[in-house]
Write a protein that holds these residues in place. Structure first.
Motif, PDB file in Angstrom:
ATOM      1  N   GLY A 134       0.833  -1.573   0.114  1.00 19.50           N
ATOM      2  CA  GLY A 134       0.426  -0.063  -0.254  1.00 19.50           C
ATOM      3  C   GLY A 134       0.661   1.092   0.326  1.00 19.50           C
ATOM      4  O   GLY A 134       1.837   1.071   0.389  1.00 19.50           O
ATOM      5  N   ASN A 135       0.490   2.329  -0.037  1.00 16.19           N
ATOM      6  CA  ASN A 135       0.890   3.690  -0.653  1.00 16.19           C
ATOM      7  C   ASN A 135       0.308   4.547   1.119  1.00 16.19           C
ATOM      8  O   ASN A 135      -0.702   4.828   0.431  1.00 16.19           O
ATOM      9  N   PRO A 136       0.805   4.934   1.496  1.00 17.46           N
ATOM     10  CA  PRO A 136       0.120   5.724   2.946  1.00 17.46           C
ATOM     11  C   PRO A 136      -0.098   7.363   2.381  1.00 17.46           C
ATOM     12  O   PRO A 136      -0.918   8.076   2.890  1.00 17.46           O
ATOM     13  N   ASP A 137       0.618   7.922   1.074  1.00 13.05           N
ATOM     14  CA  ASP A 137       0.425   9.015   0.269  1.00 13.05           C
ATOM     15  C   ASP A 137      -0.382   9.140  -0.316  1.00 13.05           C
ATOM     16  O   ASP A 137       0.046  10.542  -1.068  1.00 13.05           O
ATOM     17  N   LEU A 138      -1.719   7.560  -0.446  1.00 13.23           N
ATOM     18  CA  LEU A 138      -2.556   8.518  -2.006  1.00 13.23           C
ATOM     19  C   LEU A 138      -3.382   9.232  -1.880  1.00 13.23           C
ATOM     20  O   LEU A 138      -3.422   9.722  -0.827  1.00 13.23           O
ATOM     21  N   LYS A 139      -3.447  10.471  -2.277  1.00 12.82           N
ATOM     22  CA  LYS A 139      -4.690  11.016  -2.899  1.00 12.82           C
ATOM     23  C   LYS A 139      -6.424  10.934  -3.142  1.00 12.82           C
ATOM     24  O   LYS A 139      -6.246  10.038  -3.828  1.00 12.82           O
ATOM     25  N   PRO A 140      -7.417  11.168  -3.059  1.00 10.94           N
ATOM     26  CA  PRO A 140      -8.837  10.465  -3.331  1.00 10.94           C
ATOM     27  C   PRO A 140      -8.901  11.564  -4.920  1.00 10.94           C
ATOM     28  O   PRO A 140      -7.694  12.796  -5.502  1.00 10.94           O
ATOM     29  N   GLU A 141      -9.430  10.863  -6.186  1.00  9.21           N
ATOM     30  CA  GLU A 141      -9.397  11.773  -7.190  1.00  9.21           C
ATOM     31  C   GLU A 141     -10.576  11.776  -7.071  1.00  9.21           C
ATOM     32  O   GLU A 141     -12.013  11.574  -6.899  1.00  9.21           O
ATOM     33  N   LEU A 142     -10.753  12.698  -7.623  1.00  9.73           N
ATOM     34  CA  LEU A 142     -11.848  13.873  -7.970  1.00  9.73           C
ATOM     35  C   LEU A 142     -12.478  14.136  -9.234  1.00  9.73           C
ATOM     36  O   LEU A 142     -11.703  13.940  -9.925  1.00  9.73           O
ATOM     37  N   ALA A 143     -13.108  14.160  -9.164  1.00 11.05           N
ATOM     38  CA  ALA A 143     -14.158  14.194 -10.761  1.00 11.05           C
ATOM     39  C   ALA A 143     -15.003  14.904 -11.238  1.00 11.05           C
ATOM     40  O   ALA A 143     -15.510  15.008  -9.895  1.00 11.05           O
TER      41      ALA A 143
END
Length: 731
Positions: free
Chosen positions: A515-524
Motif C-alpha cells: 500500500g501507499n500511505p500518501d495516496l490522495k482521493p481522485e476528484l471527478a
C-alpha cells in the motif's frame, strides 16, 4: 481541498449532538397548495384515471434512476445477486461466469468507481456482494448521477440495494433449489416470513446455500525475445476444489406509534465457512524453470458479518419530517492457509499463515425535510461514522534444503472516521420542468499503525456541488435530463497501509503488493445528459451520454526493490472517460395487435477513456469495458400458469495498458440464460433455469514489455452451463 489541518474528528463524530441540532430546527414551513380531493364518487372511468397518473420513479423523478423490482430480481431463480446485475442495462460484472467474486461496474469501470449501497448506506468493509441472496432484496435502484443525500464516492454511479421492508399482509414463502453444472453443484434453501400485529409488523428472511466445486484453471507463461525467438515457455496444470457455504438472516421489526411516528429495527447477519484445496504442477518446456514447480495449498476459513440499524421517523408540523438512523456493524474473519512448494521433487518451502481480522463500527445518518416555499422540497442532514479494523497475520516459513526458518508476526490497526453534511432542494419550475440542486461536504480521516511500519494518517475533504434537471417536452411523451456533478473516490484502507503481501514465484507479472500511505482521493467533474421517449404503457426508448474528468488518477505502479517486484498504487495525473448508452423496452402489444403477451428489452453501452500519464494505445481506465449489451424477452402464456424468458448479456474484452511496461487483457464474455416458471396452483410453483448456457471459457492475460522482450502470463477459466430447479411454496 485535500488536507484539512484544523479537522478534528473527535469533535465532528458526535451524532447525538448533531441529531439534536437538526431536531431543534424550526417546524414551521410555507406549504404549497394542493388540488382538492376527488369527490366525484365511483365512476366507470375513475380506475383508468388513477392508473394513468401513477407515480413512476424512472419517469417522474428529477434524478435519473432505474428501479429493478422484486419480480425482476427473482425471475431467474439466482442464488447470487451478481447474476442479477449482469442482465441490467449499463452494468457489467467482471471475471468468469459462475466463479463468484466478480465486481459490479457501471460505465465499465471497476476498482471502487461504482458505489454499492445497502439501504442507502455504503456496504460494510469485508462484505462481498455475491454473498447477498436476491430473496432478501425488495428492489435495486441504479442512479447514473450523484445526489447529495447519498455519498458522492460514485464517479461511475451508484447502485442502491434496498432490503425487504414492506409488509402488506401475512406471508409465508419457502424455496428449495438445486443447481448442477459439469464442475459444481449448488443446493440452496430460503424462507420468508412476514405478518402484522396491531401497530407492529415483522419480517424475516433466511437463506442457506452451498457451492461445491472441482475445476481446473491452466496457466501458461512465456518470454519472447525482441528478435521473436521464444526464450522461455512454461505450462501449469492447476486444479481447485472447495466447498464454501453460507447462511444469512435479515430480520426486520416495524412499530407505528400512536402519534404517527415509526420505529424500525433492521439487521443483516451473514456467516460463511470455506474449505479450499489447490494443486498446481508447472512444466518447463523451454528456458529457465521457476523457483518452485509444484504447489500444494489448502485453506480453511470463516467469516461473520453483522449490521443492525435502528430508524426513527418523526412527522412534524407543516409537513416536515425528521428521519434519524443509528447503526452498528461488525465483521470477524479467521483463516488458516497452508502451502507446500516443491522443486525438482524435493520440498523447497513450507508455509503456514494464520490471519485474523475484525472490524467494529458505529454510524449515524439523519435527514430533516420540509416543504419550503411553493413547489419546493428542502432537506438537509448528516452521515457520520467511525470504524476500527484490526488485522493480524502470523506466518511461519521453513526451507528444508537450507534449514532456514522465517517467522513473521505482523499486526496493524486502521481507524476510519468520516462525516458528511448535505443540503438539497427539489422544485417544480413549471408543470413540465423540475430542478434539483444539492451540496455535500465529506470529510475522511484514516489512521493506520502497526508493528512493522510507522503510524500514518491520511485526511481528505471534498465539496460536491450537484445539479440535475428534468424537462418534459410539450405535446409529447418525450423528456430531457441534464446533470452536473462533482464526485470522488477515496483510497481504501488496504491501499493506504504500507505492508507487503508476497508471492512465491515473484515476477513482473506476479508481483508483491504494498500500500501507499500518501495516496490522495481522485476528484471527478461530470456531465450527464439523456433523452427519453415514452410512446405506450411500459414502453421506453432512451439515449444517454456522460463525460467525466478525473484528477489525481490512481494507477498501479511497478517497482523493483531489493530483488523483488512490487506493485503499489500511485496518483498520476488526469484521466477522461466518456460513455454512450442506448436502451429500449416495450411489450410487443405496443407495436402490434393480437400478439402474444411478450415483453422485449435491449441495451447497448459504449465506453471510452484515456489515462494521460500512460502512453497509448489502449491506455484505458482500470480495464474499462469498451462495449456491452443486453437482450431479453419475457413471455406469459394465457391463463397465467406458464411464463418463460431468455436473457443474453455481452461484455467485450481486449488489452489495457496499465503503465509504460505493463499490459492486461481479458476475453469477451457472453452469457445466455433461460428460465421457465410453472404455477401449479396458488400455493406452489416450479422454476427451472439454465445459466451460462454457452459454457464460454474466460481468458485473462498479463504482459510485461521491456528491452529484454515480452513476458506473458495467460490464465484460462473453463466455463460450463448450470441447470437449476427450484420449488417455491406460499402458505
Amino acid at each position: 481541498m485535500r488536507d484539512l489541518h484544523v479537522f478534528r474528528f473527535a469533535f465532528m463524530l458526535r451524532p447525538p449532538l448533531i441529531a439534536f441540532c437538526f431536531a431543534t430546527l424550526p417546524t414551521y414551513a410555507q406549504t404549497s397548495s394542493t388540488p382538492p380531493a376527488n369527490t366525484t364518487g365511483a365512476q366507470p372511468m375513475q380506475q383508468v384515471e388513477v392508473k394513468a397518473g401513477a407515480y413512476d420513479a424512472r419517469r417522474d423523478d428529477t434524478a435519473s434512476k432505474i428501479v429493478v423490482t422484486s419480480e425482476e430480481i427473482k425471475r431467474y431463480g439466482d442464488t447470487s445477486v451478481l447474476d442479477v446485475f449482469k442482465r441490467l442495462p449499463g452494468i457489467t460484472v467482471s471475471g468468469a461466469a459462475g466463479r463468484g467474486g466478480g465486481e459490479v461496474r457501471m460505465r465499465g469501470l471497476g476498482s471502487g468507481y461504482t458505489q454499492i449501497l445497502i439501504n442507502g448506506e455504503r456496504a460494510p468493509n469485508g462484505f462481498s456482494i455475491d454473498q447477498l441472496s436476491p430473496d432478501v432484496i425488495e428492489r435495486i435502484e441504479v442512479l447514473r448521477a450523484a445526489s447529495a443525500e447519498f455519498s458522492t464516492q460514485s464517479i461511475a454511479g451508484t447502485i442502491n440495494i434496498v432490503l425487504k421492508k414492506t409488509v402488506r399482509n401475512a406471508q409465508r414463502e419457502f424455496k428449495l433449489g438445486f443447481g448442477k453444472s459439469r464442475d459444481a453443484s449448488n443446493p440452496n434453501a430460503s424462507l420468508q416470513l412476514s405478518d402484522r400485529v396491531d401497530g407492529m409488523s415483522y419480517s424475516i428472511g433466511a437463506n442457506a446455500t452451498v457451492f461445491d466445486f472441482d475445476r481446473g484453471s491452466p496457466v501458461e507463461e512465456s518470454l519472447v525475445a525482441p528478435d521473436g525467438r521464444v526464450a522461455m515457455l512454461r505450462r501449469t496444470d492447476a486444479r481447485d476444489r472447495g466447498t464454501p457455504y453460507s447462511l444469512s438472516l435479515a430480520p426486520r421489526l416495524n412499530w407505528t406509534l400512536e402519534q404517527g411516528d415509526t420505529i424500525t429495527w433492521q439487521s443483516l447477519v451473514n456467516a460463511n465457512r470455506n474449505s479450499y484445496d489447490g494443486y498446481a504442477v508447472t512444466g518447463t518446456l523451454l528456458g529457465q524453470a521457476p523457483q518452485y514447480d509444484v504447489r500444494d495449498t489448502s485453506s480453511r476459513g470463516s467469516n461473520a458479518l453483522l449490521r443492525s440499524d435502528l430508524n426513527w421517523v418523526h412527522d412534524m408540523a407543516g409537513g416536515a419530517k425528521l428521519d434519524v438512523k443509528l447503526g452498528v456493524n461488525g465483521m470477524r474473519n479467521r483463516g488458516t492457509w497452508r502451502e507446500h512448494d516443491d522443486s525438482l521433487g524435493a520440498r523447497g518451502r513450507d508455509a503456514v499463515v494464520l490471519s485474523r481480522t475484525s472490524e467494529r463500527g458505529l454510524s449515524s445518518t439523519g435527514k430533516y425535510s420540509t416543504p419550503w416555499r411553493k413547489d419546493h422540497a428542502l432537506s438537509m442532514g448528516w452521515d457520520g461514522g467511525t470504524l476500527l479494523r484490526k488485522d493480524a497475520r502470523i506466518e511461519d516459513e521453513a526451507f528444508p534444503r537450507s534449514g532456514r526458518t522465517v517467522h513473521s508476526d505482523e499486526r496493524y490497526e486502521a481507524r476510519v472516521q468520516r462525516l458528511a453534511l448535505f443540503a438539497q432542494d427539489e422544485w417544480n419550475v413549471t408543470s413540465r420542468w423540475s430542478m434539483y440542486a444539492g451540496l455535500r461536504w465529506e470529510g475522511l480521516e484514516t489512521r493506520s499503525e502497526g508493528n512493522t511500519f510507522e503510524a500514518t494518517t491520511n485526511r481528505s475533504t471534498v465539496w460536491s456541488p450537484l445539479a440535475q434537471t428534468l424537462y418534459k417536452l410539450p405535446d409529447s411523451r418525450d423528456q430531457l435530463r441534464l446533470a452536473l456533478t462533482r464526485t470522488y473516490k477515496a483510497p481504501s484502507a488496504n491501499s493506504l497501509v504500507p505492508r507487503r503481501f508476497t508471492t512465491p514465484n515473484n515476477s513482473q507479472t506476479d508481483p508483491d503488493f504494498r500500500g501507499n500511505p500518501d495516496l490522495k482521493p481522485e476528484l471527478a467533474t461530470g456531465i450527464d445528459a439523456s433523452y427519453e421517449h415514452y410512446w405506450a404503457e411500459k414502453a421506453l426508448l432512451s439515449a444517454s451520454v456522460s463525460v467525466r474528468r478525473i484528477g489525481d488518477y490512481t494507477r498501479q505502479g511497478l517497482v523493483f526493490e531489493n530483488g523483488r517486484w512490487i506493485q503499489t498504487p500511485v496518483n498520476d495525473g488526469r484521466a477522461d472517460t466518456r460513455s454512450l448508452e442506448l436502451e429500449a423496452k416495450f411489450p410487443l402489444s405496443a407495436v402490434a395487435h393480437d400478439v402474444p403477451d411478450l415483453d422485449l428489452r435491449a441495451s447497448v453501452s459504449r465506453n471510452w477513456s484515456r489515462v494521460e500519464a500512460v502512453p497509448g494505445p489502449d491506455n484505458r481506465l482500470d480495464q474499462q469495458t469498451p462495449f456491452s449489451g443486453t437482450l431479453g424477452l419475457d413471455y406469459r402464456a394465457p391463463g397465467g400458469k406458464l411464463s418463460a424468458g431468455a436473457s443474453f448479456a455481452f461484455r467485450s474484452g481486449g488489452p489495457v495498458r496499465i503503465n509504460v511496461e505493463q499490459w492486461a487483457c481479458q476475453s469477451a464474455r457472453r452469457d445466455l440464460d433461460l428460465y421457465a416458471l410453472w404455477k401449479v396452483d396458488p400455493r406452489y410453483q416450479v422454476r427451472f433455469a439454465l445459466s451460462n448456457l454457452l459454457g464460454q471459457d474466460f481468458l485473462s492475460d498479463a504482459r510485461y514489455v521491456d528491452a529484454s522482450g515480452v513476458l506473458r502470463r495467460s490464465s484460462a477459466f473453463p466455463g460450463s452451463a448450470m441447470a437449476r430447479l427450484t420449488l417455491e411454496a406460499r402458505y
